[in-house]
Design an enzyme around this catalytic site. Structure first.
Site, PDB file in Angstrom:
ATOM      1  N   ASP A   1     -33.351  66.776 -93.539  1.00  0.00           N
ATOM      2  CA  ASP A   1     -32.023  66.563 -94.131  1.00  0.00           C
ATOM      3  C   ASP A   1     -32.069  66.950 -95.614  1.00  0.00           C
ATOM      4  OD1 ASP A   1     -29.366  64.864 -94.328  1.00  0.00           O
ATOM      5  OD2 ASP A   1     -30.701  64.178 -95.931  1.00  0.00           O
TER       6      ASP A   1
ATOM      7  N   GLN B   1     -40.800  66.882 -82.151  1.00  0.00           N
ATOM      8  CA  GLN B   1     -41.149  65.878 -83.157  1.00  0.00           C
ATOM      9  C   GLN B   1     -40.101  64.763 -83.191  1.00  0.00           C
ATOM     10  OE1 GLN B   1     -42.749  67.206 -87.080  1.00  0.00           O
ATOM     11  NE2 GLN B   1     -40.955  66.176 -87.900  1.00  0.00           N
TER      12      GLN B   1
ATOM     13  N   GLU C   1     -34.974  70.747 -89.950  1.00  0.00           N
ATOM     14  CA  GLU C   1     -36.129  70.999 -90.830  1.00  0.00           C
ATOM     15  C   GLU C   1     -36.055  70.134 -92.082  1.00  0.00           C
ATOM     16  OE1 GLU C   1     -38.830  72.217 -90.177  1.00  0.00           O
ATOM     17  OE2 GLU C   1     -38.245  73.202 -88.318  1.00  0.00           O
TER      18      GLU C   1
END
Ligand SMILES: CCCCCCCCCCCCC/C=C/C(=O)SCCNC(=O)CCNC(=O)[C@H](O)C(C)(C)COP(=O)(O)OP(=O)(O)OC[C@H]1O[C@@H](n2cnc3c(N)ncnc32)[C@H](O)[C@@H]1OP(=O)(O)O
Ligand SMILES: Cc1cc2nc3c(=O)[nH]c(=O)nc-3n(C[C@H](O)[C@H](O)[C@H](O)COP(=O)(O)OP(=O)(O)OC[C@H]3O[C@@H](n4cnc5c(N)ncnc54)[C@H](O)[C@@H]3O)c2cc1C
Length: 664
Positions: free
Chosen positions: A426, A137, A424
């Site tokens: 910040d 991603q 996953e």
């Protein structure tokens, strides 16, 4: 002395049933049995040795990880392990590897975003590891802002294919674990374009490397992004860079549960909310919360056992020096972390339930609890990973100088753990998501929409704005309703203050940016309330075992009152409690620490960690620290020879020169 339990005298002090607490920690007798069996299986197999990691160079380290991953799969097949056992075994191998992303993100992404047909085709391949996948991603220029991704995925109706392209340097995929060297496939996120129209970010299954010779397929440039923080640590993972030069994939490799592209190139949205494209992140954030309790409990186990072994000062009348665990300052730093480990365990259990519930509802096209699931997973991921990272570092300091040695296990634990504050999502960006959820909840109060789930307390906002704590003596703080009342009032008041300030801005987005620090604080207060309330809920259950429930009540009070003390400014400035009540909470904390003290070793034994898993001389079960530290020092490669490489070449001539200079 080998075979002697140096901590036996501490273990004898325990006032509760440690075996019963092990079951509570594991979640059930079954979970304890499986984790116990899997952890011993790994610990007893020399192939899973990990005490030499800090000494290995990157290539050796990485090869070693690949060997372990292949061997783990071989053992899983030979022993016919169930999915549950296999996943436990992998976690006890305790080495970040491409398999984490394969099982933790690639498979869940397909499961969550694929159609029935896609699941049938791809899942068996992935589950048998005939293909290896990762989650691509993040890009060089865009991580937090997922909508800002630049990779384009353009439908070509002539060939019924998508064309994937990296138009700029900043669009290069950057960070995905497992991508650099190993993955054959990836779920790639990019902007879907049909007929010149940009439909935003979607996921696609893309083959990256040949299944025959493992070489990158035409149009694909892929490699590792380089060494990361700490020796060993997360460098067992091949975080990668990936560029596409007009790479073609069949149309049916778009993950089409949320929306699809027809043969004619028409973009069709299903009734599923588009946020489901983010579903894999929700799943992983949920697992990260439980993992936080594991990481923190490891550090706490090491620091607690060592604090009982270590002695400094206070030798009187021929008695030994005092154990450092008896110092009140040590207790005030250590025991809140012990309590946090238990608190995160229980909130993690609850979050798993919430996630499962949301998934069941989604199957029935009920999307109503998705915003709550997003806010809870985002907020609790943020809260627990920040606290755990700080907690591991505090445990290192609690072990004094020896905590800084790699053989304490703490430096590597910290280096592996600390990126959870970033990956996953910040942690600040995630808290701002929680703040948005809170502000939305408050703005809807007037419309008669009743807040539910973890924001249900906002439904009593008028009462919470007025409430005053009725604590009069220190013991009153042991009453769960006194604690809940204070935490709810603080969270509600901080959110309402933000909402009032936001309403002064004509442009709400501008206001949100300007007030973001206050909003983050409000979100944090809300998340702390969730942890406290889920710990209290846990204590409403039937918890068997002598003294177990009583000790958990003590830990729950410590978690809550420690945070009340730490954020006293919040509680006082919002007028939820008086300064007298604040100081009573502190008095109560001191008494709670004394109640934990005789049980401290029992409470960390209840984690049931093997010495292999802890990987720490300071945290050894038998407490035989000094002889083992001494032995370990001699194993350092620098001690292989008396005179080190480089001495004759550089230092000898330098000494000679200096001596000559002195004689002149
Ligand atoms: C058995 C296996 C065991 C194995 C072990 C498991 C371990 C697993 C491996 C661990 C290793 C992990 C390695 C790391 C991997 C990664 O890091 S992957 C990349 C992760 N990236 C991020 O987390 C990016 C963070 N950014 C975002 O999530 C989002 O972009 C955002 C900041 C949350 C939102 O940005 P914004 O542009 O404002 O949002 P929009 O896209 O416009 O959407 C806004 C609305 O959508 C709602 N929303 C946002 N996210 C979600 C979500 N996840 N779910 C549901 N809803 C969501 C949001 O609330 C808005 O709603 P409305 O207000 O109603 O409009
Ligand atoms: C070890 C590791 C493994 C990873 N694995 C993967 C993987 O497998 N797959 C994958 O796709 N990605 C992966 N990532 C990438 C990871 O998801 C991103 O790094 C993460 O989402 C943070 O995004 P960023 O790097 O763009 O940070 P940035 O957003 O650039 O953050 C930089 C700073 O800006 C601040 N900031 C950013 N936006 C805002 C805002 N709106 N308001 C206030 N402050 C803001 C942040 O708080 C931070 O302080 C991994 C990263 C790491 C470190």
């Amino acid at each position: 002395m080998e075979g002697v339990d140096h901590l036996a005298f501490e273990r004898n002090k325990a006032q509760f049933d440690v075996d019963a607490m092990k079951i509570v920690w594991a979640g059930s007798s079954h979970a304890l049995e499986v984790s116990d069996r899997m952890s011993r299986l790994v610990a007893s197999d020399p192939a899973f040795r990990k005490d030499n990691r800090a000494m290995l160079g990157r290539k050796e380290l990485f090869k070693n990880t690949l060997r372990k991953a292949a061997y783990a799969l071989k053992r899983i097949i030979e022993l016919r392990l169930s999915e549950e056992e296999a996943s436990m075994l992998r976690s006890f191998v305790d080495e970040p590897a491409f398999t984490d992303l394969h099982w933790g993100m690639f498979v869940p992404a397909i499961k969550g975003q694929g159609t029935e047909e896609q699941l049938k085709k791809w899942l068996p391949l992935a589950q048998k590891m005939q293909i290896i996948g990762c989650y691509a991603q993040t890009e060089l220029g865009h991580g937090s802002n997922v909508q800002g991704l630049e990779t384009t995925v353009t439908f070509d109706p002539k060939t019924d294919e998508f064309v994937i392209h990296s138009p700029t340097l900043t669009s290069s995929k950057w960070w995905p674990g497992g991508l650099g060297k190993i993955s054959t496939h990836a779920v790639v996120y990019g902007r879907l374009i049909t007929d010149g129209q940009d439909h935003g970010v979607h996921g696609f299954i893309v083959q990256l490397r040949s299944l025959d010779d493992h070489l990158p397929l035409p149009g694909i440039t892929v490699g590792d992004i380089g060494m990361k923080f700490g020796n060993g640590a997360y460098n067992t993972m091949d975080n990668g860079v990936l560029r596409f030069d007009h790479v073609r994939i069949p149309r049916d490799q778009m993950l089409m549960r949320v929306s699809r592209v027809t043969r004619e190139g028409k973009y069709v949205q299903s009734n599923v909310p588009r946020q489901l494209v983010y579903g894999t992140m929700v799943y992983v954030r949920q697992t990260i919360v439980s993992d936080a309790s594991t990481a923190l409990s490891r550090a706490v186990c090491i620091a607690t056992r060592y604090s009982a072994v270590r002695r400094q000062f206070g030798a009187t009348g021929g008695n030994p020096e005092s154990q450092v665990i008896d110092y009140k300052t040590q207790q005030a730093r250590l025991f809140p972390l012990l309590a946090s480990a238990y608190a995160f365990r229980f909130v993690g259990e609850w979050l798993k339930w919430l996630y499962t519930d949301v998934m069941t509802r989604l199957q029935a096209n009920d999307f109503s609890t998705l915003p709550e699931a997003h806010a809870c997973t985002a907020g609790l991921k943020s809260l627990t990973t920040s606290a755990t990272s700080d907690g591991i570092e505090e445990c290192r300091k609690l072990c004094g100088g020896h905590g800084y040695l790699c053989s304490s296990g703490l430096p590597e634990l910290f280096a592996v753990y600390v990126p959870t504050c970033t990956y996953e999502g910040d942690n600040i960006v995630l808290l701002l998501q929680v703040a948005r959820h809170l502000m939305k909840t408050i703005s809807q109060l007037g419309s008669g929409k009743k807040p539910v789930g973890t924001v249900a307390y906002m439904g009593r906002v008028e009462q919470l704005m007025e409430s005053r704590s009725d604590v009069q003596k220190a013991e009153d703080w042991l009453n769960p309703s006194a604690v809940l009342g204070a935490f709810e009032a603080r969270a509600a008041r901080k959110s309402v203050a933000c909402a009032k300030n936001l309403s002064k801005f004509s442009n709400p987005e501008e206001g949100f940016l300007e007030l973001s620090n206050d909003l983050v604080e409000a979100a944090r207060a809300h998340c702390q309330l969730i942890v406290v309330s889920k710990f209290i809920d846990k204590l409403q259950q039937d918890i068997p075992g002598k003294g177990v429930k009583q000790l958990l009540e003590v830990l729950c009070s410590i978690y809550a009152l420690f945070h009340l003390h730490k954020h006293l400014g919040d509680f006082l400035s919002t007028g939820c409690i008086t300064s007298k009540q604040g100081s009573l909470a502190n008095d109560q904390l001191r008494s709670l620490y004394s109640q934990v003290r005789p049980n401290a070793i029992g409470l960390v034994d209840a984690f049931n960690y093997t010495d292999h898993y802890l990987s720490s001389i300071l945290g050894r079960y038998d407490g035989n620290v000094y002889p083992k530290l001494y032995e370990e020092a001699w194993k350092d490669p620098l001690n292989d020879s008396v005179i080190p490489d480089g001495f004759q070449e550089y230092i000898r001539p330098m000494l000679k020169q200096q001596l000559r200079n002195a004689r002149l």
